[in-house]
Design a protein around this motif. Structure first.
Motif, mmCIF file in Angstrom:
data_model
loop_
_atom_site.group_PDB
_atom_site.id
_atom_site.type_symbol
_atom_site.label_atom_id
_atom_site.label_comp_id
_atom_site.label_asym_id
_atom_site.label_seq_id
_atom_site.Cartn_x
_atom_site.Cartn_y
_atom_site.Cartn_z
ATOM 1 N N THR A 193 0.823 -1.205 0.000
ATOM 2 C CA THR A 193 0.000 0.000 0.000
ATOM 3 C C THR A 193 0.858 1.255 0.000
ATOM 4 O O THR A 193 0.584 2.211 -0.745
ATOM 5 C CB THR A 193 -0.924 -0.003 1.225
ATOM 6 O OG1 THR A 193 -1.703 -1.205 1.232
ATOM 7 C CG2 THR A 193 -1.841 1.203 1.220
ATOM 8 N N ARG A 194 1.884 1.286 0.800
ATOM 9 C CA ARG A 194 2.737 2.468 0.873
ATOM 10 C C ARG A 194 3.506 2.691 -0.416
ATOM 11 O O ARG A 194 3.665 3.828 -0.875
ATOM 12 C CB ARG A 194 3.696 2.316 2.053
ATOM 13 C CG ARG A 194 2.996 2.361 3.404
ATOM 14 C CD ARG A 194 3.977 2.114 4.539
ATOM 15 N NE ARG A 194 3.319 2.216 5.830
ATOM 16 C CZ ARG A 194 3.916 1.960 6.987
ATOM 17 N NH1 ARG A 194 5.185 1.586 7.003
ATOM 18 N NH2 ARG A 194 3.251 2.082 8.124
ATOM 19 N N ARG A 195 3.994 1.631 -1.020
ATOM 20 C CA ARG A 195 4.735 1.782 -2.276
ATOM 21 C C ARG A 195 3.808 2.218 -3.413
ATOM 22 O O ARG A 195 4.203 3.003 -4.276
ATOM 23 C CB ARG A 195 5.425 0.464 -2.629
ATOM 24 C CG ARG A 195 6.578 0.120 -1.698
ATOM 25 C CD ARG A 195 7.178 -1.231 -2.044
ATOM 26 N NE ARG A 195 7.791 -1.222 -3.359
ATOM 27 C CZ ARG A 195 9.036 -0.847 -3.616
ATOM 28 N NH1 ARG A 195 9.811 -0.417 -2.629
ATOM 29 N NH2 ARG A 195 9.519 -0.887 -4.846
ATOM 30 N N LYS A 196 2.584 1.724 -3.432
ATOM 31 C CA LYS A 196 1.630 2.142 -4.440
ATOM 32 C C LYS A 196 1.275 3.609 -4.284
ATOM 33 O O LYS A 196 1.103 4.333 -5.275
ATOM 34 C CB LYS A 196 0.371 1.277 -4.335
ATOM 35 C CG LYS A 196 -0.660 1.565 -5.414
ATOM 36 C CD LYS A 196 -1.845 0.628 -5.295
ATOM 37 C CE LYS A 196 -2.867 0.909 -6.380
ATOM 38 N NZ LYS A 196 -4.053 0.002 -6.271
ATOM 39 N N ARG A 197 1.206 4.082 -3.039
ATOM 40 C CA ARG A 197 0.905 5.491 -2.773
ATOM 41 C C ARG A 197 2.033 6.393 -3.297
ATOM 42 O O ARG A 197 1.782 7.525 -3.711
ATOM 43 C CB ARG A 197 0.709 5.692 -1.277
ATOM 44 C CG ARG A 197 0.108 7.043 -0.899
ATOM 45 C CD ARG A 197 -0.023 7.123 0.603
ATOM 46 N NE ARG A 197 -0.812 6.009 1.116
ATOM 47 C CZ ARG A 197 -0.561 5.375 2.248
ATOM 48 N NH1 ARG A 197 0.503 5.717 2.967
ATOM 49 N NH2 ARG A 197 -1.343 4.394 2.637
ATOM 50 N N ARG A 198 3.266 5.870 -3.292
ATOM 51 C CA ARG A 198 4.409 6.665 -3.773
ATOM 52 C C ARG A 198 4.678 6.428 -5.252
ATOM 53 O O ARG A 198 5.666 6.944 -5.786
ATOM 54 C CB ARG A 198 5.663 6.312 -2.971
ATOM 55 C CG ARG A 198 5.535 6.587 -1.490
ATOM 56 C CD ARG A 198 6.895 6.625 -0.829
ATOM 57 N NE ARG A 198 7.658 5.408 -1.025
ATOM 58 C CZ ARG A 198 7.656 4.369 -0.182
ATOM 59 N NH1 ARG A 198 6.900 4.417 0.921
ATOM 60 N NH2 ARG A 198 8.389 3.307 -0.414
#
Length: 371
Positions: A193-198
């Protein structure tokens, strides 16, 4: 045997390699539980970053002088230390030539794994456990099997500071991290989720004990820590089977089948973990295809078809099956450093043996937490 009994009460709980009652599946079960579970008996434990650390040429780079000093810290009998020194100086016989080196534990000797554990117990385990208590600002887990160590962190800053400190720590004892097999990656329940947000891709993977660990999802869309057989390990194993089948080509089919059954059964018993059924099935299929090709080369008129080899293999080669998590009864709490053998601790495990002239101590301020 004597040294093993003495040190078994001293080793940290997150050390698994070459210890009685512990194996690679114990280490993997504890690691999977620590990473995958939302909550444990000790409360919430978050893993957002992973350090996959591998020491370069560990058993060949161990400093014998430091090793003897570590042994003297725990063993008061000088006869034991002299015997081990003679063992270390015995050398290695290769192609009729004996080579003696002032480094290494004598690879191939029965005591080498134990001496390696003793060395890393003082160089890495005690230091890392103390760093976790005094230097980490968030949660931290540790799992070590021989010279292969996986560490999990809640905070990225803790992971980066620990990796820098670990490199310096190992250099003090004449060791170094492998440049290609040591990595710091974002991993865990919230990594995707965090990598997709970035705007980044899927979380990176890491290898441990012959498996590739992946941040995946279950059928319900929830986080699932997945393990798959490393592709390079599978290729090497299949190549070995291919060469052995070439040598066994003219043996009777039952004799070949008995041998293949042992090989595939051993592979399944190690790699049959949850989320790895497909890789095991592919391995079995490749083995059957190699067997079919070996039989066809016995004669130009051979008519071994897939239908026939499938019927033959069903009677000899075992089919894939999966063992569930916890089959080795590994305790997830062992990633926190507690040992199941603490009640057997004998005198000298904290302050050294009575005749110890050079006690092992850490310098003051080594684990100072940043402001």
């Amino acid at each position: 045997m004597v040294l093993n009994v003495i040190y078994e009460g001293d080793f940290c709980g997150f050390s698994y390699g070459f210890r009685p009652g512990r194996g690679p599946h114990d280490a993997m079960d504890a690691l999977c539980t620590a990473i995958g579970k939302r909550q444990t008996a000790n409360g919430k434990r978050k893993v957002n970053w992973i350090i996959d650390a591998d020491i370069q040429n560990f058993f060949g780079a161990v400093s014998q002088s430091w090793l003897v000093r570590f042994l003297e810290h725990r063993i008061g009998d000088k006869r034991i230390t002299r015997l081990i020194q003679k063992w270390l100086k015995a050398g290695i016989l290769e192609d009729g030539v004996v080579t003696v080196d002032d480094k290494g534990t004598g690879q191939g000797s029965v005591i080498s794994p134990l001496l390696g554990n003793v060395y890393l117990h003082y160089v890495l385990d005690l230091w890392a456990d103390r760093w976790r208590q005094r230097g980490a600002t968030g949660d931290m887990i540790i799992v070590r099997y021989a010279d292969d160590t996986v560490l999990g962190f809640e905070q990225e800053d803790d992971a980066r500071r620990f990796l820098i400190a670990m490199r310096a720590r190992l250099e003090e004892f004449e060791l170094s991290l492998h440049p290609d097999q040591t990595q710091l990656i974002e991993f865990g329940r919230f990594a995707a989720t965090r990598r997709k947000r970035r705007g980044l891709g899927k979380p990176e993977t890491f290898a441990f004990m012959g498996f590739t660990f992946i941040c995946g999802k279950s059928r319900q869309g929830l986080f699932q820590l997945q393990r798959k057989t490393r592709s390079d390990r599978m290729r090497v194993k299949l190549q070995e089977i291919k060469e052995e089948l070439r040598r066994r080509r003219h043996q009777p089919i039952p004799e070949q089948g008995r041998w293949l059954r042992q090989v595939v059964e051993g592979h399944i018993r190690y790699f049959a973990v949850p989320t790895n059924r497909r890789a095991i099935g592919q391995f079995r299929l490749h083995v059957i295809d190699l067997w079919r090709r070996a039989l066809k080369r016995r004669s130009q008129k051979d008519k071994t078809t897939w239908t026939r080899i499938t019927r033959i293999s069903d009677g000899w080669i075992p089919k894939p099956r999966i063992f569930t998590l916890g089959r080795t009864r590994a305790s997830p709490s062992l990633t926190q450093g507690r040992s199941r053998m603490r009640e057997f601790r004998t005198y000298g495990s904290v302050r050294g043996a009575l005749s110890n002239e050079r006690p092992y101590r850490e310098p003051e301020g080594y684990f100072r937490r940043p402001n």
